[in-house]
Motif scaffolding. Sequence first.
Motif, PDB file in Angstrom:
ATOM      1  N   ARG A  30      -2.626   9.407  58.787  1.00 41.11           N
ATOM      2  CA  ARG A  30      -1.485   8.463  58.678  1.00 41.11           C
ATOM      3  C   ARG A  30      -2.035   7.077  59.343  1.00 41.11           C
ATOM      4  NH1 ARG A  30       4.452  10.799  58.618  1.00 41.11           N
ATOM      5  NH2 ARG A  30       4.207  12.753  57.657  1.00 41.11           N
ATOM      6  N   LYS A  31      -2.040   6.151  58.705  1.00 43.73           N
ATOM      7  CA  LYS A  31      -2.459   4.767  59.099  1.00 43.73           C
ATOM      8  C   LYS A  31      -1.690   4.529  60.365  1.00 43.73           C
ATOM      9  CE  LYS A  31       0.124   1.519  56.235  1.00 43.73           C
ATOM     10  NZ  LYS A  31      -0.005   0.646  55.076  1.00 43.73           N
ATOM     11  N   SER A  32      -0.720   5.034  60.586  1.00 38.41           N
ATOM     12  CA  SER A  32       0.229   4.591  62.062  1.00 38.41           C
ATOM     13  C   SER A  32      -0.580   5.090  63.254  1.00 38.41           C
ATOM     14  CB  SER A  32       1.715   5.444  61.865  1.00 38.41           C
ATOM     15  OG  SER A  32       1.557   6.694  61.735  1.00 38.41           O
TER      16      SER A  32
ATOM     17  N   ILE B 181       4.263   1.535  62.457  1.00 33.35           N
ATOM     18  CA  ILE B 181       4.663   2.236  61.278  1.00 33.35           C
ATOM     19  C   ILE B 181       5.284   1.317  60.189  1.00 33.35           C
ATOM     20  CG2 ILE B 181       5.370   4.243  62.690  1.00 33.35           C
ATOM     21  CD1 ILE B 181       8.234   3.151  62.569  1.00 33.35           C
ATOM     22  N   ASP B 182       5.541   1.773  59.243  1.00 33.15           N
ATOM     23  CA  ASP B 182       5.830   0.938  57.987  1.00 33.15           C
ATOM     24  C   ASP B 182       7.286   0.709  57.931  1.00 33.15           C
ATOM     25  OD1 ASP B 182       3.249   0.947  56.853  1.00 33.15           O
ATOM     26  OD2 ASP B 182       3.593   2.656  55.551  1.00 33.15           O
TER      27      ASP B 182
ATOM     28  N   ASP C  57       5.757   8.083  63.736  1.00 31.87           N
ATOM     29  CA  ASP C  57       4.529   7.800  62.794  1.00 31.87           C
ATOM     30  C   ASP C  57       4.795   7.861  61.282  1.00 31.87           C
ATOM     31  OD1 ASP C  57       4.950  10.659  61.919  1.00 31.87           O
ATOM     32  OD2 ASP C  57       3.808  11.253  63.717  1.00 31.87           O
ATOM     33  N   TYR C  58       5.915   7.323  60.940  1.00 31.10           N
ATOM     34  CA  TYR C  58       6.144   7.194  59.628  1.00 31.10           C
ATOM     35  C   TYR C  58       5.255   6.030  58.965  1.00 31.10           C
ATOM     36  CZ  TYR C  58       8.655   5.803  55.405  1.00 31.10           C
ATOM     37  OH  TYR C  58       9.071   5.646  53.985  1.00 31.10           O
ATOM     38  N   ASN C  59       4.820   6.533  57.803  1.00 31.72           N
ATOM     39  CA  ASN C  59       4.224   5.536  56.643  1.00 31.72           C
ATOM     40  C   ASN C  59       4.931   6.092  55.312  1.00 31.72           C
ATOM     41  OD1 ASN C  59       1.086   6.094  58.361  1.00 31.72           O
ATOM     42  ND2 ASN C  59       2.537   4.168  58.584  1.00 31.72           N
ATOM     43  N   THR C  60       4.648   4.997  54.443  1.00 31.31           N
ATOM     44  CA  THR C  60       5.278   4.983  53.159  1.00 31.31           C
ATOM     45  C   THR C  60       4.284   6.223  52.220  1.00 31.31           C
ATOM     46  OG1 THR C  60       4.140   3.091  52.637  1.00 31.31           O
ATOM     47  CG2 THR C  60       6.441   2.926  53.153  1.00 31.31           C
TER      48      THR C  60
END
Length: 329
Positions: A245-247, A253-254, A319-322
């Motif tokens: 994940r990019k987070s 995060i997004d 660590d949310y990402n779309t």
Amino acid sequence: MKVKFKFLKWLWNALPPSFVIGSFTMLPDSIIKRLGPVSVTIEPTTACNFHCPLCPRTQITRKHGSMSFDNYKKIIDTLPWTVRVIELYLMGEPLLAVDIFKMIRYAVDHGYHVRISSNASYLEKFTNEVLNSGLTELVVAVDGATEETYKQYRIGGNFHDVIRGIKHFTDEKKKQGFTHPNVVLQFIVMKHNEHETEAIEKLSRDLGVDHLIFKRASLMDNTRNRAEQEKLKEKFLPRAARFIRKSFILGKIDPCRWAFGAMILQDGRMTSCCYDWDGKYQKGNTFDHGFKKIFQSREYTAMRKDIIGQKLAICANCDYNTQVTERIF
């Protein structure tokens, strides 16, 4: 007027999810709370027969149990027209919920797309019940292409039983002429299984599932300190950047989609998102007050603004990402 509303409802459900979420992000909160959410997560049970290392279920301090069908109807009957998808899972294995098939059918009959995510250990036993429930999408979690890899994360599961169950289900679906549910095999890519991405694709095609998705791992915990988080990253995050994940890479995060959704625990309490798995931020009980009254309340509106601004304490370890999944086929 009734026919016109049905057409508008059909048009709303036909719009691409990305367009719908994107539109919501541009609306003022005064409109969002009057409209309602796009999706709702409802937890039918906290019971589970697995002990997956990154799942926070074992840390729950709230009372364990299952939602009754009568209480479930109180939620469905008070949902606003904007809801498109109902996700019937959270901390437990949904096929262990006593009334899960009645729950699915009731929501489907009310015009909702219904998704469950299962460890598939009971899929062979309940194949006919799932097929006849009207379920829209069935996600089966298989995080290994071999028994050796599978058992490192899906602790308590039997790889061969799960694979046999999925194959039995897809064969029966075809044999009985069902077009749904769409069967999605989910493979969480982690350090110990990232070498099996090609093998899981071959296995997925052999099983006859409709789709295979690679999911980027989440640490899914809002209680551990930084040092413990780093240990989890070292143990579970894959080496290949494509699967991280990019987070974790960018350290942020997004914009969170949970600001435009809602989550209801098995005891009826309504809260913010899957990171609030213990119900710390709950804003009322849907069994007593229904859905819309809580969603439109001053307290829930304030929480929604905090989610947008990433001001809740649980946002710190989120660590949310779309884009957390990648569809392979």
